[in-house]
Design an enzyme around this catalytic site. Structure first.
Site, PDB file in Angstrom:
ATOM      1  N   ILE A   1      -6.621  -8.133  -5.267  1.00 52.97           N
ATOM      2  CA  ILE A   1      -7.727  -7.329  -5.796  1.00 52.97           C
ATOM      3  C   ILE A   1      -7.605  -7.257  -7.311  1.00 52.97           C
ATOM      4  O   ILE A   1      -6.801  -6.486  -7.845  1.00 52.97           O
ATOM      5  CB  ILE A   1      -7.719  -5.914  -5.194  1.00 52.97           C
ATOM      6  CG1 ILE A   1      -7.747  -5.999  -3.663  1.00 52.97           C
ATOM      7  CG2 ILE A   1      -8.903  -5.103  -5.709  1.00 52.97           C
ATOM      8  CD1 ILE A   1      -7.561  -4.667  -2.975  1.00 52.97           C
TER       9      ILE A   1
ATOM     10  N   HIS B   1       1.713   1.933   8.142  1.00 50.89           N
ATOM     11  CA  HIS B   1       0.821   1.232   9.073  1.00 50.89           C
ATOM     12  C   HIS B   1       1.379  -0.101   9.578  1.00 50.89           C
ATOM     13  O   HIS B   1       0.688  -0.821  10.288  1.00 50.89           O
ATOM     14  CB  HIS B   1      -0.542   1.003   8.417  1.00 50.89           C
ATOM     15  CG  HIS B   1      -0.473   0.215   7.143  1.00 50.89           C
ATOM     16  ND1 HIS B   1      -0.237   0.807   5.923  1.00 50.89           N
ATOM     17  CD2 HIS B   1      -0.594  -1.107   6.892  1.00 50.89           C
ATOM     18  CE1 HIS B   1      -0.219  -0.122   4.988  1.00 50.89           C
ATOM     19  NE2 HIS B   1      -0.424  -1.301   5.555  1.00 50.89           N
ATOM     20  N   GLU B   2       2.620  -0.438   9.230  1.00 52.43           N
ATOM     21  CA  GLU B   2       3.249  -1.655   9.742  1.00 52.43           C
ATOM     22  C   GLU B   2       4.350  -1.226  10.709  1.00 52.43           C
ATOM     23  O   GLU B   2       5.315  -0.577  10.296  1.00 52.43           O
ATOM     24  CB  GLU B   2       3.825  -2.484   8.594  1.00 52.43           C
ATOM     25  CG  GLU B   2       2.766  -2.943   7.597  1.00 52.43           C
ATOM     26  CD  GLU B   2       3.338  -3.805   6.479  1.00 52.43           C
ATOM     27  OE1 GLU B   2       4.538  -4.158   6.543  1.00 52.43           O
ATOM     28  OE2 GLU B   2       2.595  -4.125   5.536  1.00 52.43           O
TER      29      GLU B   2
ATOM     30  N   THR C   1       0.832  -1.204   0.000  1.00 52.80           N
ATOM     31  CA  THR C   1       0.000   0.000   0.000  1.00 52.80           C
ATOM     32  C   THR C   1       0.866   1.254   0.000  1.00 52.80           C
ATOM     33  O   THR C   1       0.556   2.243  -0.681  1.00 52.80           O
ATOM     34  CB  THR C   1      -0.924   0.005   1.230  1.00 52.80           C
ATOM     35  OG1 THR C   1      -1.761  -1.148   1.185  1.00 52.80           O
ATOM     36  CG2 THR C   1      -1.791   1.256   1.257  1.00 52.80           C
TER      37      THR C   1
ATOM     38  N   ARG D   1      11.430 -13.853  -5.799  1.00 49.24           N
ATOM     39  CA  ARG D   1      10.440 -14.144  -4.763  1.00 49.24           C
ATOM     40  C   ARG D   1      10.041 -15.614  -4.750  1.00 49.24           C
ATOM     41  O   ARG D   1       9.714 -16.163  -3.696  1.00 49.24           O
ATOM     42  CB  ARG D   1       9.243 -13.213  -4.924  1.00 49.24           C
ATOM     43  CG  ARG D   1       9.614 -11.792  -4.506  1.00 49.24           C
ATOM     44  CD  ARG D   1       8.466 -10.832  -4.504  1.00 49.24           C
ATOM     45  NE  ARG D   1       8.824  -9.621  -3.767  1.00 49.24           N
ATOM     46  CZ  ARG D   1       8.100  -8.507  -3.782  1.00 49.24           C
ATOM     47  NH1 ARG D   1       6.982  -8.464  -4.480  1.00 49.24           N
ATOM     48  NH2 ARG D   1       8.484  -7.455  -3.079  1.00 49.24           N
TER      49      ARG D   1
ATOM     50  N   ILE E   1     -11.430 -11.893   1.424  1.00 46.83           N
ATOM     51  CA  ILE E   1     -10.691 -11.674   2.670  1.00 46.83           C
ATOM     52  C   ILE E   1     -10.280 -10.209   2.754  1.00 46.83           C
ATOM     53  O   ILE E   1      -9.719  -9.658   1.810  1.00 46.83           O
ATOM     54  CB  ILE E   1      -9.421 -12.543   2.736  1.00 46.83           C
ATOM     55  CG1 ILE E   1      -9.764 -14.022   2.572  1.00 46.83           C
ATOM     56  CG2 ILE E   1      -8.670 -12.290   4.045  1.00 46.83           C
ATOM     57  CD1 ILE E   1     -10.552 -14.623   3.709  1.00 46.83           C
TER      58      ILE E   1
ATOM     59  N   CYS F   1     -19.692  -4.688  14.132  1.00 49.28           N
ATOM     60  CA  CYS F   1     -18.883  -4.408  15.320  1.00 49.28           C
ATOM     61  C   CYS F   1     -19.560  -4.948  16.574  1.00 49.28           C
ATOM     62  O   CYS F   1     -18.923  -5.603  17.408  1.00 49.28           O
ATOM     63  CB  CYS F   1     -18.650  -2.904  15.459  1.00 49.28           C
ATOM     64  SG  CYS F   1     -17.370  -2.226  14.374  1.00 49.28           S
TER      65      CYS F   1
ATOM     66  N   CYS G   1     -15.762   1.443  14.040  1.00 51.97           N
ATOM     67  CA  CYS G   1     -16.669   2.378  14.710  1.00 51.97           C
ATOM     68  C   CYS G   1     -17.157   1.868  16.060  1.00 51.97           C
ATOM     69  O   CYS G   1     -17.433   2.655  16.964  1.00 51.97           O
ATOM     70  CB  CYS G   1     -17.858   2.703  13.800  1.00 51.97           C
ATOM     71  SG  CYS G   1     -19.074   1.351  13.616  1.00 51.97           S
TER      72      CYS G   1
ATOM     73  N   ILE H   1       3.040 -11.511   1.308  1.00 53.48           N
ATOM     74  CA  ILE H   1       1.909 -12.173   1.966  1.00 53.48           C
ATOM     75  C   ILE H   1       1.737 -13.590   1.434  1.00 53.48           C
ATOM     76  O   ILE H   1       1.527 -14.541   2.201  1.00 53.48           O
ATOM     77  CB  ILE H   1       0.625 -11.335   1.796  1.00 53.48           C
ATOM     78  CG1 ILE H   1       0.773  -9.995   2.527  1.00 53.48           C
ATOM     79  CG2 ILE H   1      -0.591 -12.091   2.328  1.00 53.48           C
ATOM     80  CD1 ILE H   1      -0.372  -9.026   2.287  1.00 53.48           C
TER      81      ILE H   1
ATOM     82  N   HIS I   1       1.963   1.976  -3.444  1.00 52.18           N
ATOM     83  CA  HIS I   1       0.914   2.676  -4.206  1.00 52.18           C
ATOM     84  C   HIS I   1       0.929   4.172  -3.872  1.00 52.18           C
ATOM     85  O   HIS I   1       0.804   5.027  -4.764  1.00 52.18           O
ATOM     86  CB  HIS I   1      -0.460   2.087  -3.885  1.00 52.18           C
ATOM     87  CG  HIS I   1      -0.712   0.748  -4.497  1.00 52.18           C
ATOM     88  ND1 HIS I   1      -0.940   0.576  -5.848  1.00 52.18           N
ATOM     89  CD2 HIS I   1      -0.778  -0.487  -3.941  1.00 52.18           C
ATOM     90  CE1 HIS I   1      -1.131  -0.711  -6.101  1.00 52.18           C
ATOM     91  NE2 HIS I   1      -1.037  -1.374  -4.963  1.00 52.18           N
TER      92      HIS I   1
END
EC number: 1.1.1.103
Length: 341
Positions: free
Chosen positions: A264, A63-64, A40, A200, A286, A99, A93, A175, A43
């Protein structure tokens, strides 16, 4: 504080100074120790169409991460200053039907750390204490910093029973490669991974793949014959988002097979629906990680002997972030870690 941010609507990121984040009464202040670069983030670096529609500018991203608790709100319980933590990057939320039913990973009002709100590529991060996850002493900072993508792999791979099953993984990104190790660890029979990136695919071999297949040179059905697979794959884990890879997966699935989709594909991807209908395939989308069952499974897998350390191939000081992104962009890397100390 120092932060790595998208300061203008153009490719790249810049190191800048930003104010310390404010700590709410239910929040943790985390001093960042290490971060990892996600697809991400690539991107966002490239400033592609998705990023232009999604990322507010200016904002620091990422975010990691792993860090230590440096402060907490007045109502926070269960954490202590200096405690090592990572955290769930999807802020939910708490009030929607999913949630309230305990299915927070399906919250329709999710916001993402480093995507919709300020991220972890900074000296400090604030998140709700609910989202923080304590890291046991026997798990390294390196491994803890990649719990976010490791969680994607765990969530995808463990969506179906893998014991004794033949598993096809399409897409040898980090992943997909981690999913190889997970599938073998929990008892899959043959684990075959496909891609066109030899670097890879070699990493996937190190992580335990029965066969790592470059589909530009090898025929997947011939590999199945070599493995004496006469009926097809029992479980498919689609990690690439590549339409041809998805189509080939459907063609090689056994009747009654199960497919988990994390990649995706383009919205106009065409598939042969006869493969789905007449084979009775089960297809499951997922997203993210189950909160927090996936996190507990990650810890249990590592503590029971799962070794995902080969996926970490590069380390850089955060001031060398451009080299880190270059390594990711080259395709000749696994996970790339930036050290903030």
């Amino acid at each position: 504080m120092k932060a790595l941010a998208k300061l203008k609507a153009a490719p790249g990121l810049e190191m800048t100074d930003v104010p310390l984040p404010e700590v709410g009464h239910n929040d943790l202040l985390i001093k960042i120790v290490k971060t990892a670069i996600c697809g991400t983030d690539i991107h966002i670096w490239n400033w592609d169409e998705w990023s232009q529609k999604t990322i507010p500018v200016p904002m620091h991203v990422g975010h990691e991460y792993v860090g230590v608790v440096a402060g907490m709100g007045s109502e926070v319980q269960g954490f202590k200053i200096g405690q090592r933590v990572s955290g769930e990057g999807h802020i939910t939320c708490g009030y929607c039907r999913n949630c309230r039913a305990g299915r927070r990973h399906l919250c329709r009002n999710t916001t993402g750390v480093g995507v919709n709100r300020e991220g972890a590529f900074a000296e400090y991060l604030v998140i709700p204490a609910f989202n923080a996850f304590p890291i046991p002493d026997d798990i390294s900072d390196d491994l803890a910093s990649i719990f976010d993508p490791f969680g994607n792999a765990v969530h995808t791979a463990l969506s179906f029973n893998l014991v004794g099953e033949d598993v096809l993984i399409t897409g040898a990104g980090p992943i997909g490669i981690m999913a190889v190790a997970i599938a073998k660890h929990v008892g899959a029979r043959h684990v075959v991974i496909t891609d066109v990136n030899d670097y890879r695919l070699e990493l996937a071999k190190k992580m335990g793949a029965t066969r790592a297949v470059n589909v530009a040179r090898e025929d997947l059905k011939a590999v199945m014959q070599e493995l004496h697979m006469s009926e097809g794959f029992d479980v498919g884990l689609e990690m690439s988002g590549n339409p041809q890879a998805f189509r080939q997966m459907l063609e090689t699935m056994n009747h009654g097979g199960k497919v988990a989709l994390l990649g995706i594909p383009p919205s106009n991807t065409a598939i042969d629906w006869n493969q789905v209908i007449f084979k009775g395939l089960e297809i499951k989308g997922i997203y993210g990680r189950e909160m927090f069952e996936t996190w507990y499974k990650m810890v249990a897998l590592i503590q029971s002997g799962l070794d995902i350390s080969p996926i970490i191939t590069h380390h850089f000081k955060v001031d060398e972030f451009e080299q880190g992104f270059a390594a990711m962009l080259s395709g000749q890397s696994g996970k790339v870690i930036l050290d903030w100390r």
